[in-house]
Design a protein around this motif. Structure first.
Motif, PDB file in Angstrom:
ATOM      1  N   UNK A   1       5.326  -7.016  -2.646  1.00 44.20           N
ATOM      2  CA  UNK A   1       5.148  -6.715  -1.233  1.00 44.20           C
ATOM      3  C   UNK A   1       5.755  -5.358  -0.879  1.00 44.20           C
ATOM      4  N   UNK A   2       6.898  -5.062  -1.458  1.00 42.69           N
ATOM      5  CA  UNK A   2       7.503  -3.738  -1.241  1.00 42.69           C
ATOM      6  C   UNK A   2       6.591  -2.634  -1.758  1.00 42.69           C
ATOM      7  N   UNK A   3       5.984  -2.895  -2.917  1.00 45.06           N
ATOM      8  CA  UNK A   3       5.086  -1.904  -3.505  1.00 45.06           C
ATOM      9  C   UNK A   3       3.848  -1.706  -2.631  1.00 45.06           C
ATOM     10  N   UNK A   4       3.261  -2.797  -2.163  1.00 41.60           N
ATOM     11  CA  UNK A   4       2.060  -2.705  -1.337  1.00 41.60           C
ATOM     12  C   UNK A   4       2.341  -1.978  -0.019  1.00 41.60           C
ATOM     13  N   UNK A   5       3.471  -2.283   0.601  1.00 44.31           N
ATOM     14  CA  UNK A   5       3.805  -1.605   1.855  1.00 44.31           C
ATOM     15  C   UNK A   5       4.145  -0.144   1.610  1.00 44.31           C
ATOM     16  N   UNK A   6       4.750   0.149   0.452  1.00 44.68           N
ATOM     17  CA  UNK A   6       5.040   1.538   0.097  1.00 44.68           C
ATOM     18  C   UNK A   6       3.775   2.350  -0.082  1.00 44.68           C
TER      19      UNK A   6
ATOM     20  N   UNK B   1       6.495   1.926  -9.993  1.00 46.53           N
ATOM     21  CA  UNK B   1       6.224   3.360  -9.898  1.00 46.53           C
ATOM     22  C   UNK B   1       6.528   3.824  -8.477  1.00 46.53           C
ATOM     23  N   UNK B   2       7.338   4.852  -8.340  1.00 49.08           N
ATOM     24  CA  UNK B   2       7.707   5.329  -7.003  1.00 49.08           C
ATOM     25  C   UNK B   2       6.535   6.048  -6.352  1.00 49.08           C
ATOM     26  N   UNK B   3       6.420   5.975  -5.030  1.00 44.92           N
ATOM     27  CA  UNK B   3       5.358   6.695  -4.319  1.00 44.92           C
ATOM     28  C   UNK B   3       5.381   8.192  -4.625  1.00 44.92           C
ATOM     29  N   UNK B   4       6.570   8.755  -4.726  1.00 41.42           N
ATOM     30  CA  UNK B   4       6.699  10.187  -4.989  1.00 41.42           C
ATOM     31  C   UNK B   4       6.108  10.557  -6.343  1.00 41.42           C
ATOM     32  N   UNK B   5       6.391   9.742  -7.360  1.00 39.31           N
ATOM     33  CA  UNK B   5       5.869  10.019  -8.703  1.00 39.31           C
ATOM     34  C   UNK B   5       4.365   9.795  -8.755  1.00 39.31           C
ATOM     35  N   UNK B   6       3.882   8.789  -8.038  1.00 35.87           N
ATOM     36  CA  UNK B   6       2.439   8.548  -7.990  1.00 35.87           C
ATOM     37  C   UNK B   6       1.722   9.741  -7.376  1.00 35.87           C
ATOM     38  N   UNK B   7       2.218  10.229  -6.265  1.00 32.58           N
ATOM     39  CA  UNK B   7       1.594  11.375  -5.605  1.00 32.58           C
ATOM     40  C   UNK B   7       1.603  12.613  -6.491  1.00 32.58           C
TER      41      UNK B   7
END
Length: 203
Positions: free
Chosen positions: A78-83, A187-193
């Motif tokens: 859930x944290x990942x989806x909201x992120x 995977x962090x949002x920053x690294x994904x971007x």
């Protein structure tokens, strides 16, 4: 005679490989996922309204961030989806879309989307067929079965995925993947971007 022996050997080899591929690992650490450069299999999934959708038709629209999560019962998921929801506009601006998939029943999708403030597509692979075909599925541990039932009053699926993030092109080719058997590390949002920025140069 030689041709006959070769034919029998070929059939035996095909059957053996098919049997091995159909087996589901006991542990998350034992999965054998598809690799970068390979194509994801075609799959029929279910959307939040109970409609059958074809995954390959969805990803034809634009490059896709494809996320496999364990279920709406999972705090880390859930944290990942909201992120992802928080950076969706940035992902769209880069030319991608987000599609999330879990073995949850489709009836559980809307509550998850509402709780996590998700606007992107979330789909159900309730039989776990795509999860198994992707090579990221393993047998649901007994303690997870118990946890899900105690917290949702629903039975768990027999297979759950190792949390996975893929970036695929419009033909389904895997360009990037992050797969970690340690389910509380995502995977962090920053690294994904950052990776999406780099991959965008290839389009």
């Amino acid at each position: 005679m030689t041709k006959k022996i070769f034919f029998v050997f070929t059939i035996f080899t095909f059957t053996l490989v098919s049997h091995i591929q159909s087996q589901v690992p006991e542990k998350a650490e034992d999965i054998s996922p598809l690799l970068i450069g390979e194509k994801i299999p075609e799959a029929k999934l279910t959307d939040a309204d109970g409609n059958e959708v074809e995954l390959n038709q969805i990803i034809k629209e634009k490059p896709t961030v494809l996320v496999f999560y364990r279920g709406g019962w999972c705090f880390y998921c859930n944290n990942q989806l909201s992120g992802l929801a928080e950076i969706e506009s940035e992902i769209i601006a880069l030319g991608y879309q987000i599609v999330a998939i879990s073995p949850d029943n489709y009836q559980n999708i809307k509550p998850t989307m509402e709780a996590d403030k998700v606007a992107y597509q979330v789909l159900s692979d309730s039989k776990g067929q795509l999860i198994k075909d992707m090579g990221i599925g393993f047998k649901t541990p007994e303690k997870v079965h118990k946890y899900i039932f105690e917290n949702t009053n629903k039975e768990a699926t027999d297979v759950i995925p190792v949390p996975t993030v893929l970036v695929v092109d419009t033909s389904g080719g895997i360009l990037f993947e992050y797969i970690n058997p340690n389910y509380d590390v995502r995977l962090s949002p920053k690294l994904l971007l950052a990776n999406l920025e780099v991959l965008k140069l290839e389009f």
